[in-house]
Design a protein around this motif. Structure first.
Motif, PDB file in Angstrom:
ATOM      1  N   GLY A  35      -2.996  -0.639   1.444  1.00  0.00           N
ATOM      2  CA  GLY A  35      -4.398  -1.166   1.567  1.00  0.00           C
ATOM      3  C   GLY A  35      -4.844  -2.421   0.613  1.00  0.00           C
ATOM      4  O   GLY A  35      -3.854  -3.050  -0.083  1.00  0.00           O
ATOM      5  N   PRO A  36      -6.235  -2.843   0.248  1.00  0.00           N
ATOM      6  CA  PRO A  36      -6.215  -3.577  -0.938  1.00  0.00           C
ATOM      7  C   PRO A  36      -5.565  -3.442  -1.944  1.00  0.00           C
ATOM      8  O   PRO A  36      -6.032  -2.675  -2.166  1.00  0.00           O
ATOM      9  CB  PRO A  36      -8.123  -3.534  -0.426  1.00  0.00           C
ATOM     10  N   GLY A  37      -5.023  -4.545  -2.695  1.00  0.00           N
ATOM     11  CA  GLY A  37      -4.858  -4.145  -3.741  1.00  0.00           C
ATOM     12  C   GLY A  37      -3.188  -4.058  -3.870  1.00  0.00           C
ATOM     13  O   GLY A  37      -2.107  -4.199  -4.784  1.00  0.00           O
ATOM     14  N   ALA A  38      -2.642  -3.151  -2.752  1.00  0.00           N
ATOM     15  CA  ALA A  38      -1.462  -3.335  -2.868  1.00  0.00           C
ATOM     16  C   ALA A  38      -0.479  -3.814  -2.404  1.00  0.00           C
ATOM     17  O   ALA A  38       0.777  -3.803  -2.734  1.00  0.00           O
ATOM     18  CB  ALA A  38      -0.996  -2.190  -2.293  1.00  0.00           C
ATOM     19  N   VAL A  39      -0.958  -5.022  -2.054  1.00  0.00           N
ATOM     20  CA  VAL A  39       0.619  -6.181  -1.157  1.00  0.00           C
ATOM     21  C   VAL A  39      -0.733  -7.790  -1.455  1.00  0.00           C
ATOM     22  O   VAL A  39      -1.031  -7.722  -1.404  1.00  0.00           O
ATOM     23  CB  VAL A  39       0.143  -5.653   0.689  1.00  0.00           C
ATOM     24  N   VAL A  40       0.920  -8.039  -2.960  1.00  0.00           N
ATOM     25  CA  VAL A  40       0.716  -8.789  -3.410  1.00  0.00           C
ATOM     26  C   VAL A  40       1.676  -9.875  -2.674  1.00  0.00           C
ATOM     27  O   VAL A  40       2.794  -9.917  -2.869  1.00  0.00           O
ATOM     28  CB  VAL A  40       0.833  -9.003  -4.622  1.00  0.00           C
ATOM     29  N   PRO A  41       1.162 -11.009  -1.996  1.00  0.00           N
ATOM     30  CA  PRO A  41       1.551 -12.242  -1.354  1.00  0.00           C
ATOM     31  C   PRO A  41       2.830 -12.931  -2.228  1.00  0.00           C
ATOM     32  O   PRO A  41       2.636 -13.471  -3.101  1.00  0.00           O
ATOM     33  CB  PRO A  41       1.147 -12.652   0.056  1.00  0.00           C
ATOM     34  N   VAL A  42       3.846 -13.045  -1.861  1.00  0.00           N
ATOM     35  CA  VAL A  42       4.626 -13.921  -2.823  1.00  0.00           C
ATOM     36  C   VAL A  42       5.936 -14.787  -1.855  1.00  0.00           C
ATOM     37  O   VAL A  42       6.071 -14.267  -0.975  1.00  0.00           O
ATOM     38  CB  VAL A  42       5.048 -12.864  -4.065  1.00  0.00           C
ATOM     39  N   PHE A  43       6.466 -15.626  -3.143  1.00  0.00           N
ATOM     40  CA  PHE A  43       7.299 -16.013  -1.541  1.00  0.00           C
ATOM     41  C   PHE A  43       8.093 -15.487  -2.513  1.00  0.00           C
ATOM     42  O   PHE A  43       8.465 -15.652  -4.099  1.00  0.00           O
ATOM     43  CB  PHE A  43       7.937 -17.717  -2.083  1.00  0.00           C
ATOM     44  N   GLY A  44       9.679 -14.961  -2.173  1.00  0.00           N
ATOM     45  CA  GLY A  44      10.133 -14.003  -2.795  1.00  0.00           C
ATOM     46  C   GLY A  44      11.903 -13.985  -2.189  1.00  0.00           C
ATOM     47  O   GLY A  44      12.384 -14.760  -1.023  1.00  0.00           O
ATOM     48  N   LEU A  45      12.718 -13.842  -2.571  1.00  0.00           N
ATOM     49  CA  LEU A  45      14.013 -13.911  -2.471  1.00  0.00           C
ATOM     50  C   LEU A  45      14.312 -13.195  -1.192  1.00  0.00           C
ATOM     51  O   LEU A  45      15.443 -13.546  -0.554  1.00  0.00           O
ATOM     52  CB  LEU A  45      15.201 -13.656  -3.592  1.00  0.00           C
ATOM     53  N   SER A  46      14.274 -12.418  -1.760  1.00  0.00           N
ATOM     54  CA  SER A  46      14.441 -11.072  -0.511  1.00  0.00           C
ATOM     55  C   SER A  46      15.709 -10.863  -0.469  1.00  0.00           C
ATOM     56  O   SER A  46      16.330  -9.934   0.809  1.00  0.00           O
ATOM     57  CB  SER A  46      13.648 -11.482   0.669  1.00  0.00           C
ATOM     58  N   ASP A  47      16.492 -10.284  -1.381  1.00  0.00           N
ATOM     59  CA  ASP A  47      17.716  -9.833  -1.798  1.00  0.00           C
ATOM     60  C   ASP A  47      17.724  -9.217  -3.025  1.00  0.00           C
ATOM     61  O   ASP A  47      17.947 -10.190  -3.917  1.00  0.00           O
ATOM     62  CB  ASP A  47      18.780 -11.110  -1.688  1.00  0.00           C
ATOM     63  N   GLY A  48      18.288  -8.456  -3.654  1.00  0.00           N
ATOM     64  CA  GLY A  48      17.595  -7.909  -4.537  1.00  0.00           C
ATOM     65  C   GLY A  48      19.198  -7.164  -5.538  1.00  0.00           C
ATOM     66  O   GLY A  48      19.805  -6.683  -6.992  1.00  0.00           O
ATOM     67  N   ASN A  49      20.334  -8.130  -4.853  1.00  0.00           N
ATOM     68  CA  ASN A  49      21.999  -7.823  -5.863  1.00  0.00           C
ATOM     69  C   ASN A  49      21.702  -8.779  -6.938  1.00  0.00           C
ATOM     70  O   ASN A  49      21.888  -9.977  -6.535  1.00  0.00           O
ATOM     71  CB  ASN A  49      22.538  -8.608  -4.632  1.00  0.00           C
TER      72      ASN A  49
END
Length: 279
Positions: free
Chosen positions: A155-169
């Motif tokens: 819901g509102p406030g939970a999803v903060v859009p970002v540019f991400g690497l999308s790889d936690g390795n």
């Protein structure tokens, strides 16, 4: 720059590195090229500088600058390096203006996609050949999935859009003693901050062959209550995802050390108990 283990071909040529892709059916070369260019434009110095690319070649390849530092994976990641990693991710997440970010393609491993994969795996039931601890973790996860819909933390406030690497390795983060720089943008794109942090906090690279202080890492980020709830949810979800991957790995590629799936099962159970007793 230390050359980390890669499924692609890596060639060092003086001050540049050529990456030749071994697979590109998911659009990895284009995503990496676009990600490197975004990083160079809005956060120069945080990642390799894009030099040249032949995205239509067979195989596709990208030339990028060589950057200093050694991979965090396989090390005892101390407090200074942990804080530098958090600063590097914050820089990446906040660098791209909102109007530009809205036009960036979504990362392929979005939270909804991961949720669907985990639920499909859980629906298949436990395997009689699994060790008892793996079965316990699987059943705990399946009960949790049935009780907590993904929408409850979207819901509102939970999803903060970002540019991400999308790889936690941790292999994708290089530390030179002063700052951390980022590698491997082939899964990069528009994502959400809670997923990015959960991905780093829960990746097997943080414990299989490294020592990483997850609480210290997460303490570096100022999150509102809805985003904290989403983060806790996604940490559980990704723990279950990696349990499924590591169980399958024992039968297929065996890329991880013996007992990794059992250790992940213990992590899943501990994470669920910890969350259940959180204030």
């Amino acid at each position: 720059m230390a050359i980390v283990d890669s499924t692609h071909g890596i060639q060092v040529l003086g001050g540049t590195v050529v990456k030749r892709f071994a697979s590109w059916d998911r659009g990895e070369p284009l995503r990496e090229w676009q990600g490197l260019n975004l990083a160079e434009r809005y956060a120069p110095g945080l990642a390799p500088r894009p030099v040249d690319a032949r995205l239509g070649a067979d195989p596709p390849w990208i030339t990028m600058s060589r950057i200093a530092g050694d991979t965090l994976r396989g090390t005892d990641v101390g407090p200074a390096a942990t804080r530098c990693l958090a600063r590097a991710l914050t820089t990446l997440h906040t660098a791209v203006p909102g109007a530009v970010l809205a036009g960036v393609p979504e990362a392929p491993w979005g939270a909804g996609h991961v949720d669907g994969r985990v639920r499909a795996w859980a629906a298949g039931g436990a395997d009689a050949a699994w060790e008892r601890e793996i079965v316990r973790a699987f059943e705990a996860g399946r009960e949790w999935l049935a009780a907590v819909p993904f929408e409850s933390v979207s819901g509102p406030g939970a999803v903060v859009p970002v540019f991400g690497l999308s790889d936690g390795n941790l292999a994708n983060y290089l530390y030179d003693g002063e700052r951390v720089r980022l590698l491997d943008f082939e899964d990069s794109g528009r994502t959400d901050r809670a997923l990015e942090l959960a991905d780093v906090a829960g990746h097997p690279s943080t414990w299989v062959d490294s020592c990483f202080d997850v609480p210290l890492f997460l303490d570096q980020f100022d999150l509102g209550a809805p985003e904290r709830s989403r983060l806790a949810h996604l940490r559980r979800l990704l723990a279950l995802h990696w349990l499924g991957v590591l169980v399958a790995d024992r039968v297929t590629t065996r890329r991880n050390p013996p007992g990794a799936a059992r250790c992940q099962a213990g992590y899943v159970l501990a994470l669920f108990v910890q969350a259940d007793h959180a204030p």
